[in-house]
Design a protein around this motif. Sequence first.
Motif, PDB file in Angstrom:
ATOM      1  N   PRO A 165      -3.067  -1.100   2.311  1.00 16.20           N
ATOM      2  CA  PRO A 165      -1.956  -0.266   2.776  1.00 16.20           C
ATOM      3  C   PRO A 165      -2.191   1.215   2.479  1.00 16.20           C
ATOM      4  O   PRO A 165      -2.645   1.561   1.394  1.00 16.20           O
ATOM      5  N   GLU A 167      -0.201   3.541   1.845  1.00 18.98           N
ATOM      6  CA  GLU A 167       0.593   4.137   0.757  1.00 18.98           C
ATOM      7  C   GLU A 167      -0.127   4.077  -0.585  1.00 18.98           C
ATOM      8  O   GLU A 167       0.093   4.929  -1.437  1.00 18.98           O
ATOM      9  N   ILE A 168      -0.964   3.048  -0.774  1.00 15.87           N
ATOM     10  CA  ILE A 168      -1.664   2.944  -2.061  1.00 15.87           C
ATOM     11  C   ILE A 168      -2.573   4.155  -2.232  1.00 15.87           C
ATOM     12  O   ILE A 168      -2.618   4.776  -3.295  1.00 15.87           O
ATOM     13  N   GLU A 169      -3.272   4.506  -1.152  1.00 19.14           N
ATOM     14  CA  GLU A 169      -4.145   5.681  -1.218  1.00 19.14           C
ATOM     15  C   GLU A 169      -3.321   6.946  -1.401  1.00 19.14           C
ATOM     16  O   GLU A 169      -3.703   7.838  -2.158  1.00 19.14           O
ATOM     17  N   ALA A 171      -0.417   7.215  -2.805  1.00 16.66           N
ATOM     18  CA  ALA A 171       0.091   7.264  -4.178  1.00 16.66           C
ATOM     19  C   ALA A 171      -0.995   7.823  -5.085  1.00 16.66           C
ATOM     20  O   ALA A 171      -0.718   8.645  -5.961  1.00 16.66           O
ATOM     21  N   GLY A 272       1.562  -7.828  -4.278  1.00 17.33           N
ATOM     22  CA  GLY A 272       2.314  -7.117  -5.312  1.00 17.33           C
ATOM     23  C   GLY A 272       2.204  -5.609  -5.179  1.00 17.33           C
ATOM     24  O   GLY A 272       2.891  -4.872  -5.844  1.00 17.33           O
ATOM     25  N   ALA A 273       1.306  -5.162  -4.291  1.00 18.06           N
ATOM     26  CA  ALA A 273       1.136  -3.716  -4.146  1.00 18.06           C
ATOM     27  C   ALA A 273       2.277  -3.133  -3.344  1.00 18.06           C
ATOM     28  O   ALA A 273       2.899  -2.161  -3.727  1.00 18.06           O
ATOM     29  N   VAL A 274       2.527  -3.747  -2.219  1.00 16.24           N
ATOM     30  CA  VAL A 274       3.600  -3.274  -1.363  1.00 16.24           C
ATOM     31  C   VAL A 274       4.512  -4.451  -1.068  1.00 16.24           C
ATOM     32  O   VAL A 274       4.044  -5.521  -0.743  1.00 16.24           O
ATOM     33  N   LYS A 275       5.757  -4.264  -1.165  1.00 16.11           N
ATOM     34  CA  LYS A 275       6.817  -5.248  -0.960  1.00 16.11           C
ATOM     35  C   LYS A 275       6.864  -6.278  -2.087  1.00 16.11           C
ATOM     36  O   LYS A 275       5.972  -6.413  -2.886  1.00 16.11           O
TER      37      LYS A 275
ATOM     38  N   THR B  83       7.329   1.218  -0.089  1.00 14.19           N
ATOM     39  CA  THR B  83       6.626  -0.045  -0.346  1.00 14.19           C
ATOM     40  C   THR B  83       6.082  -0.104  -1.769  1.00 14.19           C
ATOM     41  O   THR B  83       5.168  -0.871  -2.034  1.00 14.19           O
ATOM     42  N   TYR B  84       6.581   0.714  -2.652  1.00 11.75           N
ATOM     43  CA  TYR B  84       6.180   0.803  -4.060  1.00 11.75           C
ATOM     44  C   TYR B  84       4.778   1.384  -4.243  1.00 11.75           C
ATOM     45  O   TYR B  84       4.557   2.170  -5.134  1.00 11.75           O
ATOM     46  N   ALA B  85       3.817   0.898  -3.400  1.00 11.07           N
ATOM     47  CA  ALA B  85       2.439   1.398  -3.472  1.00 11.07           C
ATOM     48  C   ALA B  85       1.863   1.347  -4.877  1.00 11.07           C
ATOM     49  O   ALA B  85       1.285   2.315  -5.365  1.00 11.07           O
ATOM     50  N   LEU B  86       2.027   0.211  -5.539  1.00 13.66           N
ATOM     51  CA  LEU B  86       1.420   0.047  -6.863  1.00 13.66           C
ATOM     52  C   LEU B  86      -0.048  -0.338  -6.679  1.00 13.66           C
ATOM     53  O   LEU B  86      -0.433  -0.837  -5.631  1.00 13.66           O
TER      54      LEU B  86
END
Lengths: 275, 361
Positions: A165, A167-169, A171, A272-275, B83-86
């Motif tokens: 995803p 968003e992870i990048e 973030a 667990g990363a997104v949603k 989406t938290y983006a953890l």
Amino acid sequence: MKRSWRQASALYGGLAALALIIGLPFWWVVTGSIKLPREIIQREPTMIPHSFTLQHFEKLLQASDFPVYLLNSVIVAVFSTAFTVLLALPAAYAFFRMEFPGRNTLYRTILLAYAFPGVVVLIPLYGLFAKVGLIDSPVALVIVNVALALPFSIWMMRSFLATVPREIEEAAVVDGAPTTTILLRILMPLIAPGIASVAIFAFISSWTEYLFASVLIVSDARRTIPVGFAGIIGQYQIDWGLLLAGATAAIVPVVALFAFIGRWFVSGLTEGAVK
Amino acid sequence: MAGLSLKSVKKRFGETEVIRGVDLDVRDGEFVVFVGPSGCGKSTLLRMIAGLETTTSGSIEIGGRDVTGEDPAKRGIAMVFQTYALYPHMTVATNMGFPLEMAKRPKDEIDRKVRDAAKILHLEQYLERKPRELSGGQRQRVAIGRAIVRQPGVFLFDEPLSNLDAELRVQMRIEIAKLHQDLGTTMIYVTHDQVEAMTLADKIVVLRAGRIEQVGAPLELYENPDNAFVAGFIGSPRMNFVPATVKSAQGNVAVVTAPKVGLSEVAVTTRGTPPAPGSDVSIGIRPEHFVPAEGAAAVLSGKITIVERLGGVAYAHAQIEDGNTITVESRDAREFTAGATTRFGIDPKRAFLFDKDGRRA
């Protein structure tokens, strides 16, 4: 979805047929390697071995150059795999995320590399390697194998990167991570199955490569398994037992690699990363 | 802590202008909520503040410093994603400590700050877990924790609660409000949920099609909307609009009629000079502002099609004579009967008047 018995039997029947087509030659090779020579060449072939011997393996390891070929193959394959992965990952990331002129055109054209049969580039490559003194060197094989495996590896790795995803990048960018850190600490662990797939693809490509190895390597002591083994097929006589034992032994490193890397083929890495 | 200022900020994707010149000042410590329908540009605007989208023109200042071209990490902001983006392969503690690790802070400082944030967010016993071993609410708390440890000047929240179920959403909303009280940091929060906007914000920014429609305190927008769009967007269920015509105007009072729906003269107070007699207007009445028909200054009648009884309140959806549907709220759940033609009283003091372009008259 519940399948009717017709669908189920068609599905399982089809799968069984495919498994047979793929599995039977393996069975033939492995069982052949432990048969006595006369059973191997018997007029009526036997699916289940009637005899058992390890004489072919003994000959393979003690009286043939197999151990040398094996070592050469392992060296070439390991280095080819390592360089392929090391180059494919950043290249795929660049194609995936970075903006530069001609990105899409370049990405589409890299697969064109496969449009030409290897034999077309064989002579020019031979000339090139001869000029830089790399004929009869495993380095030449590594270079060729990496070049051959890279386009598809980049293509495959990019598809795996696309599963992470965005968003992870983002973030990580907000957290102050530089591009290399994002690639190595965030993306790489998340696309481990992709890296494993690329590694297996590169390893097998190198392990089974025949054409270039047969031309670029001249001395017997530097041959890889496919070329070295071709020498067993003599003009007047073929030692089938030795050939089958060699083929069986050649499968072992690939199976071992699958077993070792297979651990990475776990789904849900990004769970667990997104949603 | 830091204030924020946007000056003529624009954003274009190719030929499409998605942010069309936004000017906004956010005071230090303020909780500002961007609301608007999907595609209004609220998330894009937030991402521009974060530095995740470039700014086509205009400038963004954070804490008095122009950060328009600056990297996200250097803007003094922290962002919580929808989406938290953890980082799924890292533990909660590593996730939360990651920004500090990137800032090359000493390990003991990272540990201390992570522990402090975990305490605030009740995450202490989960520090060694991976995100997949947490519930949705806990994951969102980790994402907030990762933002807290950086002690940013401005917190940015991009629809942080939309992935949670209704109950958890209410709980997290309260936690975010408490967090703002405790930290006192400037927070910018994007949502399409006007309940979140009303409950959390010191100041709401209503956006439509890349432009700010109105900025103000929640009750200010509710009680004094600038246009029909804001009036319809703020308040739930949304405001009813009844087409009408100005019959006469005097001072700042317009007398309007809507004979089609049986509405005889209603005198509505306007903000300024009322529209000229004969102009088409619409009367805005919130569902909660209907009054009993007996003794009301004006009455609308309609056939109730559906009744929603929520316990404390009931909503009647009624078809009025021009074919439009209105929503009427009642504290008495038994007042409405589906299928019945009912008269609803209007209190002109609580009605709004909008001209034919939707501007508040």
